[in-house]
Design an enzyme around this catalytic site. Structure first.
Site, PDB file in Angstrom:
ATOM      1  N   SER A   1      -2.066   8.962   1.911  1.00 48.19           N
ATOM      2  CA  SER A   1      -1.883   7.515   1.996  1.00 48.19           C
ATOM      3  C   SER A   1      -2.738   6.997   3.144  1.00 48.19           C
ATOM      4  O   SER A   1      -3.528   7.736   3.740  1.00 48.19           O
ATOM      5  CB  SER A   1      -0.401   7.175   2.238  1.00 48.19           C
TER       6      SER A   1
ATOM      7  N   ILE B   1       3.094   4.546  -0.501  1.00 44.79           N
ATOM      8  CA  ILE B   1       4.207   4.897  -1.369  1.00 44.79           C
ATOM      9  C   ILE B   1       4.869   3.656  -1.953  1.00 44.79           C
ATOM     10  O   ILE B   1       5.253   3.638  -3.130  1.00 44.79           O
ATOM     11  CB  ILE B   1       5.244   5.745  -0.593  1.00 44.79           C
TER      12      ILE B   1
ATOM     13  N   SER C   1       0.845  -1.199   0.000  1.00 50.33           N
ATOM     14  CA  SER C   1       0.000   0.000   0.000  1.00 50.33           C
ATOM     15  C   SER C   1       0.878   1.244   0.000  1.00 50.33           C
ATOM     16  O   SER C   1       2.103   1.161   0.116  1.00 50.33           O
ATOM     17  CB  SER C   1      -0.922   0.013   1.240  1.00 50.33           C
TER      18      SER C   1
ATOM     19  N   LYS D   1      12.914   8.506  12.546  1.00 50.61           N
ATOM     20  CA  LYS D   1      13.404   8.974  11.247  1.00 50.61           C
ATOM     21  C   LYS D   1      14.729   9.723  11.380  1.00 50.61           C
ATOM     22  O   LYS D   1      15.576   9.658  10.481  1.00 50.61           O
ATOM     23  CB  LYS D   1      12.349   9.851  10.567  1.00 50.61           C
TER      24      LYS D   1
ATOM     25  N   SER E   1      11.940  10.544   6.032  1.00 50.66           N
ATOM     26  CA  SER E   1      10.823  11.479   6.066  1.00 50.66           C
ATOM     27  C   SER E   1      11.376  12.887   6.258  1.00 50.66           C
ATOM     28  O   SER E   1      12.479  13.065   6.774  1.00 50.66           O
ATOM     29  CB  SER E   1       9.883  11.137   7.227  1.00 50.66           C
TER      30      SER E   1
ATOM     31  N   TYR F   1       7.859   8.791  16.160  1.00 47.23           N
ATOM     32  CA  TYR F   1       8.058   8.664  14.715  1.00 47.23           C
ATOM     33  C   TYR F   1       9.198   9.563  14.253  1.00 47.23           C
ATOM     34  O   TYR F   1      10.090   9.137  13.504  1.00 47.23           O
ATOM     35  CB  TYR F   1       6.764   9.035  13.988  1.00 47.23           C
TER      36      TYR F   1
END
Length: 327
Positions: free
Chosen positions: A235, A59, A57, A204, A187, A200
């Site tokens: 997304s 990207i 799913s 990254k 990201s 998150y």
């Protein structure tokens, strides 16, 4: 002499104005903009074996379509085999490849003990791995103070250690062949500070550190390393995002009115970055792209502007809510 310095100043000022205009009108960094106009196209990757994780799913799925159109041989990995088979069918329908050019290989990024055998399965099928695209991962939304240490650990295990584990299995093969390309989906959050997603964002930033170091170490060994840094993209990222509590999923949805890049456009730019072997690619609409440049070169000023911008947004939101209550 004064005239010479004056014209030099004008030339520098004019150059900076042009660069600023390009940033404001663009949806990616200046290097990637240049590569898209004058560099290699994704078709330059034709015949390359590309292993994409998180390909069911978002990207990862759209990147599979881009690379299928370019004529790449694909290994598609994720946990959901049914979704991988759906992606495979679409690749065959719209791509420039045959049935035998796609391997569906279910993989759980958290089951580190399976990464070695999975790598051998890919090598057994294709005999080589030219490009590894580490795309598997999940987002997270909660304030720092509301996020348990268990969530921090889960995010790091999936977004960082899972990526490192698979890379450490594939890298020896590339070193033996004396060529290869490792890409990781980082990201824009890995370049600046994103509020309400500390776990998150931290994961990254860790990816940036680990893989930029790997890029330096591999620079004279014919192994390319590309850090792909998307900004806000439409997304299903928020549907499965971690919250602040273990066992919870955000189950959030993105509104069509939000300013986000389309997933196919993001995948197109990712494919261009891979084809041109860029060290890093920033992929985002404005004002995020402009903020990224500002945070990179003017961190202290950017933090002040960012705080002011957030305060303005909160003021607008509160004003809208008050109007709705009055009506």
């Amino acid at each position: 002499m004064l005239d010479f310095l004056f014209y030099c100043f004008l030339g520098i000022l004019f150059t900076y104005i042009i660069l600023l205009v390009l940033i404001l009108m663009g949806d990616c960094d200046l290097y990637l903009q240049f590569a898209s106009k004058f560099g290699k196209k994704p078709s330059a990757l034709k015949g390359k074996v590309v292993w994409i994780t998180g390909a069911s799913s978002g990207i990862g799925e759209c990147l599979a379509y881009e690379l299928a159109k370019a004529g790449c041989k694909l290994c598609l990995s994720a946990r959901r085999e049914q979704e991988l088979n759906r992606v495979k069918k679409q690749c065959l329908l719209h791509g420039n490849i045959k049935e035998e050019d796609i391997l569906v290989l279910p993989l759980d990024a958290l089951k580190f003990e399976t990464h070695s055998s999975a790598t051998q399965d890919v090598l057994k099928y294709f005999s080589k791995i030219d490009i590894l695209v580490n795309n598997a991962g999940r987002s997270q939304r909660a304030l720092f103070e509301e996020t348990s240490l268990d969530i921090d650990r889960e995010v790091i295990e999936l977004n960082v250690l899972g990526v490192l584990s698979l890379t450490k299995q594939v890298l020896p093969h590339m070193l033996e062949r004396k060529e290869g390309h490792i890409a990781v989906m980082s990201s824009i959050a890995g370049k600046l500070s994103a509020p309400s997603s500390a776990s998150y964002t931290g994961s990254k930033h860790a990816i940036q550190g680990w893989f930029s170091t790997l890029g330096v170490e591999m620079s004279d060994r014919n192994i390319k390393v590309t850090l792909l840094c998307p900004g806000p993209v439409f997304s299903n990222l928020l549907e499965t995002a971690f919250t602040g509590k273990a066992g919870e999923e955000l189950k959030g949805k993105m509104e069509s009115s939000e300013k986000r890049m389309s997933t196919p456009r993001c995948a197109e730019l990712c494919a261009l970055a891979l084809a041109n072997g860029l060290d890093e690619a920033w992929i985002a609409l404005n004002p995020v792209l402009l903020f990224t440049y500002m945070f990179q070169y003017f961190p202290n000023l950017s933090r002040v502007i960012s705080l002011a911008y957030q305060s303005f947004q909160r003021f607008q939101k509160n004003g809208t809510e008050n109007v709705e209550e009055d009506t």
